[in-house]
Design an enzyme around this catalytic site. Sequence first.
Site, PDB file in Angstrom:
ATOM      1  N   ILE A 260      36.979  26.342  34.627  1.00  0.00           N
ATOM      2  CA  ILE A 260      37.906  26.572  35.739  1.00  0.00           C
ATOM      3  C   ILE A 260      37.141  26.838  37.027  1.00  0.00           C
ATOM      4  O   ILE A 260      37.573  26.462  38.103  1.00  0.00           O
ATOM      5  CB  ILE A 260      38.789  27.825  35.493  1.00  0.00           C
ATOM      6  CG1 ILE A 260      39.451  27.816  34.131  1.00  0.00           C
ATOM      7  CG2 ILE A 260      39.820  27.972  36.585  1.00  0.00           C
ATOM      8  CD1 ILE A 260      40.079  29.157  33.793  1.00  0.00           C
ATOM      9  N   THR A 262      33.003  27.690  38.693  1.00  0.00           N
ATOM     10  CA  THR A 262      31.573  27.955  38.567  1.00  0.00           C
ATOM     11  C   THR A 262      31.153  28.710  39.803  1.00  0.00           C
ATOM     12  O   THR A 262      31.156  28.146  40.897  1.00  0.00           O
ATOM     13  CB  THR A 262      30.756  26.640  38.513  1.00  0.00           C
ATOM     14  OG1 THR A 262      31.587  25.626  37.985  1.00  0.00           O
ATOM     15  CG2 THR A 262      29.521  26.796  37.690  1.00  0.00           C
ATOM     16  N   LYS A 264      28.501  31.864  41.648  1.00  0.00           N
ATOM     17  CA  LYS A 264      27.083  32.206  41.633  1.00  0.00           C
ATOM     18  C   LYS A 264      26.764  33.114  40.465  1.00  0.00           C
ATOM     19  O   LYS A 264      25.694  33.050  39.886  1.00  0.00           O
ATOM     20  CB  LYS A 264      26.721  32.923  42.948  1.00  0.00           C
ATOM     21  CG  LYS A 264      26.172  31.960  43.992  1.00  0.00           C
ATOM     22  CD  LYS A 264      25.274  32.683  44.987  1.00  0.00           C
ATOM     23  CE  LYS A 264      26.059  33.639  45.859  1.00  0.00           C
ATOM     24  NZ  LYS A 264      25.322  34.195  46.992  1.00  0.00           N
ATOM     25  N   GLU A 265      27.707  33.981  40.148  1.00  0.00           N
ATOM     26  CA  GLU A 265      27.408  34.978  39.133  1.00  0.00           C
ATOM     27  C   GLU A 265      28.120  34.765  37.806  1.00  0.00           C
ATOM     28  O   GLU A 265      27.802  35.410  36.820  1.00  0.00           O
ATOM     29  CB  GLU A 265      27.738  36.372  39.684  1.00  0.00           C
ATOM     30  CG  GLU A 265      26.776  36.788  40.748  1.00  0.00           C
ATOM     31  CD  GLU A 265      27.423  37.631  41.836  1.00  0.00           C
ATOM     32  OE1 GLU A 265      26.680  38.108  42.688  1.00  0.00           O
ATOM     33  OE2 GLU A 265      28.643  37.821  41.832  1.00  0.00           O
ATOM     34  N   SER A 266      29.110  33.889  37.817  1.00  0.00           N
ATOM     35  CA  SER A 266      29.826  33.685  36.566  1.00  0.00           C
ATOM     36  C   SER A 266      30.402  32.286  36.469  1.00  0.00           C
ATOM     37  O   SER A 266      30.579  31.607  37.475  1.00  0.00           O
ATOM     38  CB  SER A 266      30.954  34.706  36.440  1.00  0.00           C
ATOM     39  OG  SER A 266      31.990  34.370  37.324  1.00  0.00           O
ATOM     40  N   VAL A 267      30.679  31.888  35.242  1.00  0.00           N
ATOM     41  CA  VAL A 267      31.385  30.634  34.990  1.00  0.00           C
ATOM     42  C   VAL A 267      32.631  31.013  34.197  1.00  0.00           C
ATOM     43  O   VAL A 267      32.562  31.829  33.284  1.00  0.00           O
ATOM     44  CB  VAL A 267      30.532  29.668  34.144  1.00  0.00           C
ATOM     45  CG1 VAL A 267      31.232  28.328  34.011  1.00  0.00           C
ATOM     46  CG2 VAL A 267      29.165  29.493  34.761  1.00  0.00           C
ATOM     47  N   VAL A 268      33.768  30.451  34.584  1.00  0.00           N
ATOM     48  CA  VAL A 268      35.010  30.793  33.890  1.00  0.00           C
ATOM     49  C   VAL A 268      35.566  29.543  33.201  1.00  0.00           C
ATOM     50  O   VAL A 268      35.654  28.482  33.817  1.00  0.00           O
ATOM     51  CB  VAL A 268      36.049  31.381  34.866  1.00  0.00           C
ATOM     52  CG1 VAL A 268      37.332  31.749  34.135  1.00  0.00           C
ATOM     53  CG2 VAL A 268      35.477  32.597  35.588  1.00  0.00           C
ATOM     54  N   LYS A 289      35.187  34.511  30.816  1.00  0.00           N
ATOM     55  CA  LYS A 289      34.258  34.689  31.933  1.00  0.00           C
ATOM     56  C   LYS A 289      32.859  34.894  31.364  1.00  0.00           C
ATOM     57  O   LYS A 289      32.608  35.863  30.660  1.00  0.00           O
ATOM     58  CB  LYS A 289      34.689  35.885  32.794  1.00  0.00           C
ATOM     59  CG  LYS A 289      33.854  36.060  34.051  1.00  0.00           C
ATOM     60  CD  LYS A 289      34.534  37.008  35.038  1.00  0.00           C
ATOM     61  CE  LYS A 289      33.676  37.234  36.267  1.00  0.00           C
ATOM     62  NZ  LYS A 289      34.333  38.102  37.253  1.00  0.00           N
ATOM     63  N   ASP A 405      35.584  44.383  45.899  1.00  0.00           N
ATOM     64  CA  ASP A 405      35.451  42.980  46.316  1.00  0.00           C
ATOM     65  C   ASP A 405      36.848  42.410  46.522  1.00  0.00           C
ATOM     66  O   ASP A 405      37.147  41.276  46.148  1.00  0.00           O
ATOM     67  CB  ASP A 405      34.682  42.169  45.273  1.00  0.00           C
ATOM     68  CG  ASP A 405      34.250  40.800  45.801  1.00  0.00           C
ATOM     69  OD1 ASP A 405      34.300  40.590  47.044  1.00  0.00           O
ATOM     70  OD2 ASP A 405      33.876  39.939  44.999  1.00  0.00           O
TER      71      ASP A 405
HETATM   72  P1  ADP Z   1      33.448  35.303  40.379  1.00  0.00           P
HETATM   73  O1  ADP Z   1      32.566  36.488  40.268  1.00  0.00           O
HETATM   74  O2  ADP Z   1      32.758  34.029  40.056  1.00  0.00           O
HETATM   75  O3  ADP Z   1      34.201  35.251  41.694  1.00  0.00           O
HETATM   76  P2  ADP Z   1      36.086  35.644  39.189  1.00  0.00           P
HETATM   77  O4  ADP Z   1      36.443  36.683  38.164  1.00  0.00           O
HETATM   78  O5  ADP Z   1      36.636  35.835  40.552  1.00  0.00           O
HETATM   79  O6  ADP Z   1      34.506  35.497  39.185  1.00  0.00           O
HETATM   80  O7  ADP Z   1      36.553  34.246  38.627  1.00  0.00           O
HETATM   81  C1  ADP Z   1      36.327  33.051  39.335  1.00  0.00           C
HETATM   82  C2  ADP Z   1      37.583  32.218  39.391  1.00  0.00           C
HETATM   83  O8  ADP Z   1      38.023  31.902  38.082  1.00  0.00           O
HETATM   84  C3  ADP Z   1      38.745  32.936  40.032  1.00  0.00           C
HETATM   85  O9  ADP Z   1      38.762  32.753  41.409  1.00  0.00           O
HETATM   86  C4  ADP Z   1      39.942  32.304  39.372  1.00  0.00           C
HETATM   87  O10 ADP Z   1      40.275  31.109  40.029  1.00  0.00           O
HETATM   88  C5  ADP Z   1      39.418  31.971  37.998  1.00  0.00           C
HETATM   89  N1  ADP Z   1      39.790  33.022  37.042  1.00  0.00           N
HETATM   90  C6  ADP Z   1      39.073  34.093  36.676  1.00  0.00           C
HETATM   91  N2  ADP Z   1      39.720  34.849  35.770  1.00  0.00           N
HETATM   92  C7  ADP Z   1      40.893  34.221  35.548  1.00  0.00           C
HETATM   93  C8  ADP Z   1      42.032  34.493  34.692  1.00  0.00           C
HETATM   94  N3  ADP Z   1      42.068  35.558  33.892  1.00  0.00           N
HETATM   95  N4  ADP Z   1      43.055  33.620  34.726  1.00  0.00           N
HETATM   96  C9  ADP Z   1      43.025  32.535  35.525  1.00  0.00           C
HETATM   97  N5  ADP Z   1      42.002  32.235  36.332  1.00  0.00           N
HETATM   98  C10 ADP Z   1      40.941  33.058  36.353  1.00  0.00           C
END
Ligand code: ADP
Length: 516
Positions: A260, A262, A264-268, A289, A405
């Site tokens: 969903i 990518t 800098k610190e995480s991939v979801v 995550k 944040d």
């Molecule tokens: P980062 O540190 O990379 O910003 P986030 O937790 O904000 O990590 O996750 C990045 C993106 O992934 C979010 O902006 C959102 O679009 C998607 N995302 C993260 N967690 C969820 C979730 N539980 N359900 C749906 N989308 C999510």
Amino acid sequence: MDSVGVAAAAAPDARPGSAWQSKCPWGAPSTTSISCSLADVMSEQLAKELQLEEENAAFPEVVAAAEGPFITGENIDTSSDLMLAQMLQMEFDREYDAQLRREEKKINGDSKVSISFENYRKVHPYDSDSSEDEVDWQDTRHDPYRADKPTTTPRRGFIGKGKDITTKHDEVVCGRKNTARMENFAPEFQVGDGIGMDLKLSNQVFNALKQHAYSEERRSARLHEKKEHSTAEKAVDPKTRLLLYKMVNSGMLETITGCISTGKESVVFHAYGGNATEDKVIPPECAIKVFKTTLNEFKNRDKYIKDDYRFKDRFSKLNPRKIIRMWAEKEMHNLTRMQNAGIPCPQVVILKKHVLVMSFIGQDQVPAPKLKDVTLSSEDMKKAYYQILNMMQQLYRECNLVHADLSEYNMLWHDGKVWLIDVSQSVEPTHPHGLEFLFRDCRNVSQFFQKGGVAEALNERELFNAVSGLNITADNEVDFQAEIEALEKMNEDHVQNHGKKLSTFSSDGDPPIYDE
Ligand code: ADP
Ligand code: MN
């Protein structure tokens, strides 16, 4: 005994990467054209019908998904030797367990008193590795996600799919059906020469073969569109892929469909939830995550965690990899606090090392839009503003947290309300920089809603006071910030002198409230 996993893993290049798609009898039945005798055609048609019926129920996403899922337990990239070995071992263990289950069933029959080989099994759901550095997240105080005792629910028979059909059908009849169906696999799929023999293929073996055939199809498709896929696959290292694979293998997740986000610190990733266990209900859709283990990205985040007293004792003893796991752990604990306070946010499913599984905010693989990407009516905008004001207060007062944040990037609009995400960096208000973080959050929120035309939106200083209950009277930003820093310093001095922090900041000149 099933040698399918071995074949899949050990000889990944043995399959020709041809146009399987067009010949796949269950993927595109109308275009099937395999030359064979009349008798074979008859049995094939019968088999196909039965097969399609069952597979549409058991493997809906394979038919539905436009492009193959990212990880289904079988199509995982096998480029790492270590992972290959581990996957083989898991495959072996699974078969061993399946054999145990059969023995168990044979012995128990319909008897009311039954024996269990539970303790002899090799695969346990969410089993963790035994190496030293793998247990750090489990030793957190009050960790509600401590690994549970092995449960006595029967293990699933097959990867990713919960349907153990051997119990439903007569084994002999079923075996023959399976053998017939097996011949429907694509021509280039080597199933061995069973023709003329009265072969009875067990469902388990059949399913394994079928899974393998699917995975080969996907693998070969992947080879041909390597470029498109490489981003998602390179985003996680082999160790992480193995972790994800295990989650699918244990049945906790059904399929990992793709990436969903990518960052800098995480991939979801998005995933479909799998089977519930005795103590855990898995949401139908999950977000995974993965905190990146490339360490340099995290250096500038030290300040959040180093000074967080909850992690202070452990920080000094940890290597960088463990510190990354602490981010995941922090996110889990913070989400749990928020969930308990009733703040709309993802629900934690499980934490494994640096991988956090939570409920998915969105539907049918489509994540809810970020507040920055959605155009709200002025009515909804106002509603969102008051909801956020309320959530910030709850977060501060009930959860004892500052998001740290908070902005339109970390708020999702879903089901007509705002959901907070991304709380790995959230800290308690008495964190040495907690009030500064809160002020920054307030600035982001105020600016977003003022620009968005919400006339009622408080300015950043008013919002800060409204959330914290502090009564900082400075009427300009510089003085306001100076007062914030003075409060933080007062707290630090208190720690120096008394060995403990203030539990909250005093709001109106009264003596501060201390922990017991
Ligand atoms: P980062 O540190 O990379 O910003 P986030 O937790 O904000 O990590 O996750 C990045 C993106 O992934 C979010 O902006 C959102 O679009 C998607 N995302 C993260 N967690 C969820 C979730 N539980 N359900 C749906 N989308 C999510
Ligand atoms: Mn984010």
